[in-house]
Design a protein around this motif. Structure first.
Motif: not given
Length: 172
Positions: A39-48, A65-70
């Motif tokens: 489920r977390s890997q579907k979020i943009t910027g989350v590796v694990s 890995q470089h999150i855009v919308n924290l």
């Protein structure tokens, strides 16, 4: 005869306890942890993301890995984590860490006095002077801070009311 009966019952009880404990651990590792990771890997910027235990307390460590919308990422992770606190593992460098430490005065003053406009202006000025790109968001629960400098990124969620949902971020 009675000693044998007690010995057999104790042995059977110990085997059942071992099976239950093993089943719980297997369930935690195979289904719960893999569900969190998927489920977390579907979020943009989350590796694990994984659940670990530190000093007897469960927490969810999130590698980024470089999150855009924290703010949005944090809200999405809160739904996955449930009641477990979240700790971001980022790619900070020493200059970003030093800058964030300097920003703490303005951030804490903004939280305690409620002068968030001054806080935002102050930390924006600090970031510009340091040549760092700042992404700042806020809601009723927290202040979301992203500091970017080249390939380095510092992620910090400062809770306004001390809810304990987010732990201090660390370098990966």
């Amino acid at each position: 005869m009675t000693k044998q009966r007690i010995l057999v019952i104790s042995f059977v009880g110990l085997i059942i306890f071992g099976l239950l404990l093993g089943g719980k651990l297997l369930y935690q590792k195979k289904w719960v942890d893999s569900s969190i990771l998927t489920r977390s890997q579907k979020i943009t910027g989350v590796v694990s993301a994984k659940t670990i235990q530190v000093n007897g307390q469960d927490e969810m460590d999130v590698t980024t890995q470089h999150i855009v919308n924290l703010r949005q990422v944090s809200l999405d992770l809160e739904t996955i984590a449930g009641k477990e606190p979240i700790r971001y593992l980022d790619q900070r460098n020493d200059s970003l860490s030093t800058l964030f430490e300097q920003m703490q005065f303005a951030i804490q003053e903004g939280i305690s006095r409620g002068n968030f406009t001054e806080m935002a202006q102050s930390i924006q000025t600090m970031a510009e002077k340091s040549g760092v790109q700042l992404e700042l968001e806020m809601d009723s629960d927290a202040i979301y801070i992203l500091l970017n400098q080249g390939n380095a990124q510092l992620i910090e969620v400062v809770e306004r009311h001390g809810q304990g949902q987010f732990l201090e971020s660390k370098k990966e």
